[in-house]
Motif scaffolding. Sequence first.
Motif, PDB file in Angstrom:
ATOM      1  N   LEU A 277       0.815  -1.208   0.000  1.00  0.00           N
ATOM      2  CA  LEU A 277       0.000   0.000   0.000  1.00  0.00           C
ATOM      3  C   LEU A 277       0.853   1.264   0.000  1.00  0.00           C
ATOM      4  N   ARG A 278       0.455   2.228  -0.785  1.00  0.00           N
ATOM      5  CA  ARG A 278       1.066   3.555  -0.833  1.00  0.00           C
ATOM      6  C   ARG A 278      -0.052   4.590  -0.691  1.00  0.00           C
ATOM      7  N   SER A 279       0.302   5.793  -0.278  1.00  0.00           N
ATOM      8  CA  SER A 279      -0.690   6.863  -0.117  1.00  0.00           C
ATOM      9  C   SER A 279      -0.494   7.971  -1.138  1.00  0.00           C
ATOM     10  N   VAL A 280      -1.602   8.465  -1.656  1.00  0.00           N
ATOM     11  CA  VAL A 280      -1.645   9.740  -2.370  1.00  0.00           C
ATOM     12  C   VAL A 280      -2.680  10.580  -1.636  1.00  0.00           C
ATOM     13  N   LEU A 281      -2.226  11.650  -0.994  1.00  0.00           N
ATOM     14  CA  LEU A 281      -3.075  12.413  -0.084  1.00  0.00           C
ATOM     15  C   LEU A 281      -3.231  13.849  -0.547  1.00  0.00           C
ATOM     16  N   HIS A 282      -4.416  14.377  -0.356  1.00  0.00           N
ATOM     17  CA  HIS A 282      -4.728  15.740  -0.756  1.00  0.00           C
ATOM     18  C   HIS A 282      -5.587  16.352   0.353  1.00  0.00           C
ATOM     19  N   TYR A 283      -5.153  17.487   0.908  1.00  0.00           N
ATOM     20  CA  TYR A 283      -5.883  18.015   2.065  1.00  0.00           C
ATOM     21  C   TYR A 283      -5.794  19.527   2.179  1.00  0.00           C
ATOM     22  N   ASN A 284      -5.811  20.236   1.034  1.00  0.00           N
ATOM     23  CA  ASN A 284      -5.754  21.692   1.097  1.00  0.00           C
ATOM     24  C   ASN A 284      -7.130  22.339   1.056  1.00  0.00           C
ATOM     25  N   GLY A 285      -8.181  21.535   1.052  1.00  0.00           N
ATOM     26  CA  GLY A 285      -9.533  22.063   1.081  1.00  0.00           C
ATOM     27  C   GLY A 285     -10.171  22.225  -0.277  1.00  0.00           C
ATOM     28  N   LEU A 286      -9.364  22.208  -1.331  1.00  0.00           N
ATOM     29  CA  LEU A 286      -9.888  22.267  -2.688  1.00  0.00           C
ATOM     30  C   LEU A 286     -10.089  20.844  -3.206  1.00  0.00           C
ATOM     31  N   PRO A 287     -10.995  20.656  -4.163  1.00  0.00           N
ATOM     32  CA  PRO A 287     -11.196  19.316  -4.708  1.00  0.00           C
ATOM     33  C   PRO A 287      -9.900  18.755  -5.291  1.00  0.00           C
ATOM     34  N   ILE A 288      -9.683  17.475  -5.139  1.00  0.00           N
ATOM     35  CA  ILE A 288      -8.486  16.829  -5.641  1.00  0.00           C
ATOM     36  C   ILE A 288      -8.445  16.912  -7.159  1.00  0.00           C
ATOM     37  N   ASP A 289      -7.240  17.050  -7.725  1.00  0.00           N
ATOM     38  CA  ASP A 289      -7.103  17.173  -9.174  1.00  0.00           C
ATOM     39  C   ASP A 289      -6.212  16.060  -9.721  1.00  0.00           C
ATOM     40  N   ALA A 290      -6.393  15.764 -11.002  1.00  0.00           N
ATOM     41  CA  ALA A 290      -5.724  14.631 -11.622  1.00  0.00           C
ATOM     42  C   ALA A 290      -4.213  14.817 -11.700  1.00  0.00           C
ATOM     43  N   ARG A 291      -3.760  16.024 -12.051  1.00  0.00           N
ATOM     44  CA  ARG A 291      -2.316  16.222 -12.223  1.00  0.00           C
ATOM     45  C   ARG A 291      -1.559  15.972 -10.933  1.00  0.00           C
ATOM     46  N   SER A 292      -2.123  16.371  -9.811  1.00  0.00           N
ATOM     47  CA  SER A 292      -1.451  16.129  -8.534  1.00  0.00           C
ATOM     48  C   SER A 292      -1.321  14.632  -8.266  1.00  0.00           C
ATOM     49  N   ILE A 293      -2.368  13.877  -8.587  1.00  0.00           N
ATOM     50  CA  ILE A 293      -2.297  12.421  -8.413  1.00  0.00           C
ATOM     51  C   ILE A 293      -1.216  11.841  -9.311  1.00  0.00           C
ATOM     52  N   SER A 294      -1.241  12.219 -10.576  1.00  0.00           N
ATOM     53  CA  SER A 294      -0.282  11.669 -11.538  1.00  0.00           C
ATOM     54  C   SER A 294       1.149  11.973 -11.131  1.00  0.00           C
ATOM     55  N   ASP A 295       1.427  13.223 -10.773  1.00  0.00           N
ATOM     56  CA  ASP A 295       2.782  13.604 -10.396  1.00  0.00           C
ATOM     57  C   ASP A 295       3.244  12.878  -9.137  1.00  0.00           C
ATOM     58  N   ASP A 296       2.345  12.743  -8.177  1.00  0.00           N
ATOM     59  CA  ASP A 296       2.697  12.055  -6.931  1.00  0.00           C
ATOM     60  C   ASP A 296       3.030  10.588  -7.196  1.00  0.00           C
ATOM     61  N   VAL A 297       2.185   9.932  -7.997  1.00  0.00           N
ATOM     62  CA  VAL A 297       2.420   8.519  -8.309  1.00  0.00           C
ATOM     63  C   VAL A 297       3.721   8.349  -9.085  1.00  0.00           C
ATOM     64  N   LEU A 298       3.949   9.196 -10.081  1.00  0.00           N
ATOM     65  CA  LEU A 298       5.179   9.088 -10.877  1.00  0.00           C
ATOM     66  C   LEU A 298       6.416   9.308 -10.015  1.00  0.00           C
ATOM     67  N   ALA A 299       6.336  10.270  -9.092  1.00  0.00           N
ATOM     68  CA  ALA A 299       7.479  10.502  -8.203  1.00  0.00           C
ATOM     69  C   ALA A 299       7.762   9.274  -7.349  1.00  0.00           C
ATOM     70  N   GLN A 300       6.710   8.650  -6.829  1.00  0.00           N
ATOM     71  CA  GLN A 300       6.908   7.451  -6.012  1.00  0.00           C
ATOM     72  C   GLN A 300       7.364   6.256  -6.844  1.00  0.00           C
ATOM     73  N   GLU A 301       7.042   6.291  -8.136  1.00  0.00           N
ATOM     74  CA  GLU A 301       7.477   5.226  -9.038  1.00  0.00           C
ATOM     75  C   GLU A 301       8.890   5.454  -9.565  1.00  0.00           C
ATOM     76  N   GLY A 302       9.523   6.577  -9.199  1.00  0.00           N
ATOM     77  CA  GLY A 302      10.902   6.823  -9.594  1.00  0.00           C
ATOM     78  C   GLY A 302      11.072   7.670 -10.830  1.00  0.00           C
ATOM     79  N   PHE A 303       9.978   8.255 -11.356  1.00  0.00           N
ATOM     80  CA  PHE A 303      10.087   9.136 -12.509  1.00  0.00           C
ATOM     81  C   PHE A 303      10.579  10.504 -12.068  1.00  0.00           C
ATOM     82  N   ASP A 304      11.247  11.210 -12.974  1.00  0.00           N
ATOM     83  CA  ASP A 304      11.676  12.579 -12.707  1.00  0.00           C
ATOM     84  C   ASP A 304      10.523  13.499 -13.071  1.00  0.00           C
ATOM     85  N   VAL A 305       9.845  14.036 -12.071  1.00  0.00           N
ATOM     86  CA  VAL A 305       8.655  14.847 -12.292  1.00  0.00           C
ATOM     87  C   VAL A 305       9.015  16.314 -12.134  1.00  0.00           C
ATOM     88  N   ALA A 306       8.751  17.112 -13.193  1.00  0.00           N
ATOM     89  CA  ALA A 306       9.010  18.551 -13.126  1.00  0.00           C
ATOM     90  C   ALA A 306       8.008  19.206 -12.191  1.00  0.00           C
TER      91      ALA A 306
END
Length: 539
Positions: free
Chosen positions: A493-522
Amino acid sequence: MNAETAKEDVLTLEPGSAVVYDEPLKLNTLRTDVTFYPVPFDKLVTPVCPDAKLRRLVRNMIYDGILAKLLGIDLALMEKALGRQLGKKAKAVTLNAGALKAGWDYAEANFTKQDPFSIERMNETAGKILIEGNAAAAIGCMMAGVTVVAWYPITPSSSLCESLIGYMKKYRVDKETGKATFAIVQAEDEIASLGMVIGASWAGARSMTATAGPGISLMGEFAGLAYYAEAPAVIFDVQRVGPSTGLPTRTAQGDLIQAAFLSHGDTKHILIFPSSVEECYTMAQEAFELAELFQTPVFVMMDLDLGMNNWMSDGFAYPDKPINRGKVLTNDVLKRIGEWGRYKDVDGDGIPYRTIPGDGMPAYFARGSGHNAKGQYSERPDDYVDNMDRLARKFETARQHVPRPVVDSNPKAKIGFIAYGTSDYATEESRDQLREETGVETSYFRLRAYPFADDLAAFVDAHERVYVIEQNRDAQLLQLMKLELTPERQMKLRSVLHYNGLPIDARSISDDVLAQEGFDVAKSTARASGVGAGMTGGE
């Protein structure tokens, strides 16, 4: 239009965006990778609106005129919408129509279109409805046969009961007598509201309340009473940002652990997770069925984004199944089982038979203190253990009756996503981004209820890593999962968490997952500026 946050807003935009702004703010000095359209609102509004007190309101209509011109919307359609909105207020229509035209004319005379954004006329909304989640849930409650509602106003749940009041007055008044066939009570606080619901449910009514996180906190003692005395209750929790007052007008999924174990001692409550207005409608009905089937509180875990915002939807289907009141004792059942005890498990599923005052069946004491299978007061250790074990057995039975997950298994995927509620939309979009931009394939398990079914373990087993996506800081869904999964499964299990009060967005999920997968995310401009924090990588 907010000078205090304008700079922040511009810095959060993706490259290539367009900004319409008040010229004195000089926002065009902040970035070179977005298109800017400066507008002298004060100069434009003065000749349109002689009354200085109204200018602040009319400025927004100038903005609408500029947007209509830039996006290619027919001005006549804008004027038609304005007339529909303001109705018979002739002076207001004239004033706002002038501001709308002033904005249109300014954009036509001063702006050369530099961005790619436009709106095309389509007919994709034919047959659709526009409704907020709270109103959809209210209709579902009415269709479920609710007759008693006790509530205390709190953002963002208030419109659920307010909508229900309107629907019930229209559709649940006896045509012959003119009398209401329901009771809706605004209690003195959230504690009293749940107490009224429990009492009404014990007396045989289908009863409910709606609240938010602070109200859930207050309901702890009564939630334990309903769980232990085994009285049905439906509780809508339209979640907002906490703790304490938190951000009452922002969205979150932060009440899971609180609701799942609400009360002192050993308690486990059924939670269901709608992700759309359609599910707000259908799951409201399911909540009443589950509450009476299992004689227990059921929490419908919505959130502010779903509850208070308007969503487009297909029309709702009229219920086609009869209401199921669960195990209510009858003469035939009494003959079959021979001897009745209010808390006696005769079928091995943990669910006893109940009676309702006035139905001619045996009476009993409903108590929050220790009791045996017959409902008699008892402090015997074996009676307490037997009762608690039966309640646990009932919770296990619920696994097979709560809404099933929606699973999209991808045979190419080594990675699985788990999400629930309004995280669904960003999660689906993120899956598309990952596949199209990096070739990363994913499977998806949309959770719809707690307790979890066996499907969850099977989904984890089928993937090397599983990302649990949720809108809170402490990975509350993941923590609930860890209580039930083996250590080997927990390690995936891994976590992707969003808690700034705004609705969660796709790009944040994608970037977080790619970073945890070892991709170089700008890093995006928004993150580089420190704005939009609230995403964090996993465990």
